[in-house]
Design a protein around this motif. Structure first.
Motif, PDB file in Angstrom:
ATOM      1  N   LEU A 109       0.807  -1.214   0.000  1.00  0.00           N
ATOM      2  CA  LEU A 109       0.000   0.000   0.000  1.00  0.00           C
ATOM      3  C   LEU A 109       0.846   1.273   0.000  1.00  0.00           C
ATOM      4  O   LEU A 109       0.370   2.343  -0.382  1.00  0.00           O
ATOM      5  N   PHE A 110       2.110   1.148   0.448  1.00  0.00           N
ATOM      6  CA  PHE A 110       3.004   2.311   0.513  1.00  0.00           C
ATOM      7  C   PHE A 110       4.373   1.955  -0.039  1.00  0.00           C
ATOM      8  O   PHE A 110       4.854   0.827   0.127  1.00  0.00           O
ATOM      9  N   HIS A 111       5.000   2.928  -0.688  1.00  0.00           N
ATOM     10  CA  HIS A 111       6.426   2.871  -0.977  1.00  0.00           C
ATOM     11  C   HIS A 111       7.139   3.532   0.197  1.00  0.00           C
ATOM     12  O   HIS A 111       6.859   4.685   0.541  1.00  0.00           O
ATOM     13  N   ARG A 112       8.055   2.810   0.839  1.00  0.00           N
ATOM     14  CA  ARG A 112       8.820   3.380   1.935  1.00  0.00           C
ATOM     15  C   ARG A 112      10.093   4.017   1.385  1.00  0.00           C
ATOM     16  O   ARG A 112      10.793   3.408   0.579  1.00  0.00           O
ATOM     17  N   HIS A 113      10.384   5.251   1.819  1.00  0.00           N
ATOM     18  CA  HIS A 113      11.655   5.881   1.469  1.00  0.00           C
ATOM     19  C   HIS A 113      12.102   6.763   2.624  1.00  0.00           C
ATOM     20  O   HIS A 113      11.368   6.948   3.605  1.00  0.00           O
ATOM     21  N   ALA A 114      13.302   7.308   2.495  1.00  0.00           N
ATOM     22  CA  ALA A 114      13.919   8.003   3.635  1.00  0.00           C
ATOM     23  C   ALA A 114      13.133   9.218   4.082  1.00  0.00           C
ATOM     24  O   ALA A 114      13.136   9.585   5.259  1.00  0.00           O
ATOM     25  N   ARG A 115      12.399   9.870   3.175  1.00  0.00           N
ATOM     26  CA  ARG A 115      11.702  11.113   3.513  1.00  0.00           C
ATOM     27  C   ARG A 115      10.239  10.902   3.874  1.00  0.00           C
ATOM     28  O   ARG A 115       9.528  11.854   4.147  1.00  0.00           O
ATOM     29  N   GLY A 116       9.797   9.642   3.878  1.00  0.00           N
ATOM     30  CA  GLY A 116       8.406   9.408   4.249  1.00  0.00           C
ATOM     31  C   GLY A 116       7.794   8.276   3.454  1.00  0.00           C
ATOM     32  O   GLY A 116       8.487   7.344   3.033  1.00  0.00           O
ATOM     33  N   LEU A 117       6.504   8.370   3.222  1.00  0.00           N
ATOM     34  CA  LEU A 117       5.747   7.319   2.546  1.00  0.00           C
ATOM     35  C   LEU A 117       5.007   7.883   1.340  1.00  0.00           C
ATOM     36  O   LEU A 117       4.530   9.018   1.372  1.00  0.00           O
ATOM     37  N   ILE A 118       4.929   7.070   0.294  1.00  0.00           N
ATOM     38  CA  ILE A 118       4.148   7.425  -0.894  1.00  0.00           C
ATOM     39  C   ILE A 118       3.209   6.270  -1.178  1.00  0.00           C
ATOM     40  O   ILE A 118       3.607   5.106  -1.158  1.00  0.00           O
ATOM     41  N   LEU A 119       1.948   6.576  -1.423  1.00  0.00           N
ATOM     42  CA  LEU A 119       0.976   5.538  -1.729  1.00  0.00           C
ATOM     43  C   LEU A 119       1.307   4.844  -3.048  1.00  0.00           C
ATOM     44  O   LEU A 119       1.676   5.497  -4.032  1.00  0.00           O
ATOM     45  N   THR A 120       1.184   3.529  -3.065  1.00  0.00           N
ATOM     46  CA  THR A 120       1.274   2.793  -4.313  1.00  0.00           C
ATOM     47  C   THR A 120      -0.022   2.992  -5.099  1.00  0.00           C
ATOM     48  O   THR A 120      -0.975   3.604  -4.607  1.00  0.00           O
ATOM     49  N   GLU A 121      -0.076   2.456  -6.303  1.00  0.00           N
ATOM     50  CA  GLU A 121      -1.300   2.557  -7.082  1.00  0.00           C
ATOM     51  C   GLU A 121      -2.467   1.899  -6.352  1.00  0.00           C
ATOM     52  O   GLU A 121      -3.579   2.425  -6.304  1.00  0.00           O
ATOM     53  N   GLN A 122      -2.174   0.721  -5.744  1.00  0.00           N
ATOM     54  CA  GLN A 122      -3.211   0.042  -4.964  1.00  0.00           C
ATOM     55  C   GLN A 122      -3.588   0.850  -3.725  1.00  0.00           C
ATOM     56  O   GLN A 122      -4.756   0.901  -3.326  1.00  0.00           O
ATOM     57  N   GLY A 123      -2.581   1.500  -3.122  1.00  0.00           N
ATOM     58  CA  GLY A 123      -2.843   2.330  -1.959  1.00  0.00           C
ATOM     59  C   GLY A 123      -3.703   3.537  -2.283  1.00  0.00           C
ATOM     60  O   GLY A 123      -4.589   3.917  -1.508  1.00  0.00           O
ATOM     61  N   GLU A 124      -3.455   4.142  -3.464  1.00  0.00           N
ATOM     62  CA  GLU A 124      -4.277   5.276  -3.903  1.00  0.00           C
ATOM     63  C   GLU A 124      -5.730   4.847  -4.058  1.00  0.00           C
ATOM     64  O   GLU A 124      -6.654   5.554  -3.629  1.00  0.00           O
ATOM     65  N   GLN A 125      -5.936   3.688  -4.678  1.00  0.00           N
ATOM     66  CA  GLN A 125      -7.294   3.190  -4.874  1.00  0.00           C
ATOM     67  C   GLN A 125      -7.970   2.909  -3.527  1.00  0.00           C
ATOM     68  O   GLN A 125      -9.134   3.261  -3.312  1.00  0.00           O
ATOM     69  N   MET A 126      -7.218   2.300  -2.617  1.00  0.00           N
ATOM     70  CA  MET A 126      -7.744   2.010  -1.287  1.00  0.00           C
ATOM     71  C   MET A 126      -8.093   3.298  -0.555  1.00  0.00           C
ATOM     72  O   MET A 126      -9.156   3.423   0.072  1.00  0.00           O
ATOM     73  N   ASN A 127      -7.221   4.308  -0.642  1.00  0.00           N
ATOM     74  CA  ASN A 127      -7.444   5.542   0.108  1.00  0.00           C
ATOM     75  C   ASN A 127      -8.646   6.304  -0.422  1.00  0.00           C
ATOM     76  O   ASN A 127      -9.384   6.919   0.352  1.00  0.00           O
ATOM     77  N   ARG A 128      -8.875   6.288  -1.726  1.00  0.00           N
ATOM     78  CA  ARG A 128     -10.062   6.956  -2.277  1.00  0.00           C
ATOM     79  C   ARG A 128     -11.333   6.329  -1.714  1.00  0.00           C
ATOM     80  O   ARG A 128     -12.275   7.032  -1.334  1.00  0.00           O
TER      81      ARG A 128
END
Length: 294
Positions: A47-66
């Protein structure tokens, strides 16, 4: 899907980090992270891409969040309607409007509204961009333009006139411009870093000029209240909504023979709140206040 995990997922998606979401939810960063990992494991998708500056929603995460945002918005709307008293207006009303209008006109009048309706509490969100009422970012809005969303109920409140004004101290020192061309010889104060919703906020820059060149201000500020303070202090000539001159005897209207732009103010709210007593009494209060005082 577990409702509690969905609530945590939504908080993380909106906050952009486990830490900030934990602060909102009053949970530790590790507890939030574990819940998100468990949800991803149950769904078998990241659901998220993890990186050093925080989190970014994946495509599936975007759909889930909507979907989750829409569900929680509808739940909040249902909760508000169910908990509202059938006998009288009660509960919290989340109101949004522009910073200038909310600061200088609405806030000073709210004591009268709250005195008349002691069972209502107000959350006021001052934001010059339009919040999404359909997603429950606010219950109602006072906007300085006709509503653009087709699914909102609208009520025209008033036409706000932009007036030219100055302080008596400035007029005594520099005189009063008689025509728009005379403004070229005066100090002009304007609203800085302009963005919508008021398209004509800096109309003095080009009004009466046929060559297309704009007058340059000696002072700019991104606050109508601060702009009114500067005019009242004698810094120069400016244009303000007419309601701001009511409670400021240090502002004197000038150039009254010209026709300035007007702003259409609307009261808007979602269709789902059409029967809400809180919305109805607040709308009626605004309509009663504006003709007599604005």
């Amino acid at each position: 899907m577990d409702w509690d995990k969905l609530r945590i997922f939504h908080a993380v998606a909106e906050a952009g980090s486990f830490t900030h979401a934990g602060d909102v939810l009053n949970l530790s960063q590790s507890a939030v992270s574990r819940q998100i990992s468990a949800l991803e494991e149950a769904l078998q998708v990241p659901l998220f891409h993890r990186h050093a500056r925080g989190l970014i929603l994946t495509e599936q995460g975007e759909q889930m969040n909507r979907t989750v945002r829409d569900v929680f918005a509808k739940l909040a709307m249902t909760e508000a309607l169910l908990t509202e008293s059938k006998e009288k207006a009660a509960g919290r009303l989340k109101v949004t409007t522009t910073t200038g209008f909310g600061t200088s006109w609405l806030t000073p009048r709210l004591p009268r509204f709250l005195d008349a309706h002691p069972d209502i509490s107000i959350t006021l969100i001052l934001e010059d961009s339009d919040l999404d009422l359909g997603m429950r970012e606010a219950d109602v809005a006072i906007r300085m333009h006709p509503p653009r969303q087709p699914d909102l109920v609208q009520r025209h409140l008033t036409d706000i006139q932009l007036q030219v004004c100055a302080a008596p101290s400035y007029i005594a020192k520099h005189g009063t411009p008689a025509t728009m061309e005379d403004l070229d010889k005066h100090r002009l104060l304007m609203f800085g870093t302009y963005h919508p919703p008021v398209a004509d906020v800096n109309w003095l820059a080009s009004f009466g000029r046929s060559n297309g060149q704009k007058r340059q201000p000696v002072f700019e500020v991104n606050s109508l209240t601060a702009l009114a303070d500067a005019i009242e202090a004698g810094l120069g000539i400016g244009s303000l909504p007419h309601y701001m001159l009511i409670d400021r005897p240090g502002l004197q209207r000038i150039m009254t023979d010209i026709k300035p732009p007007t702003i259409e103010a609307y009261f808007v709210y979602p269709e789902e709140l059409r029967t809400s007593k809180r919305v109805a009494v607040f709308r009626d209060f605004l309509l009663a206040e504006m003709p007599a005082r604005a």
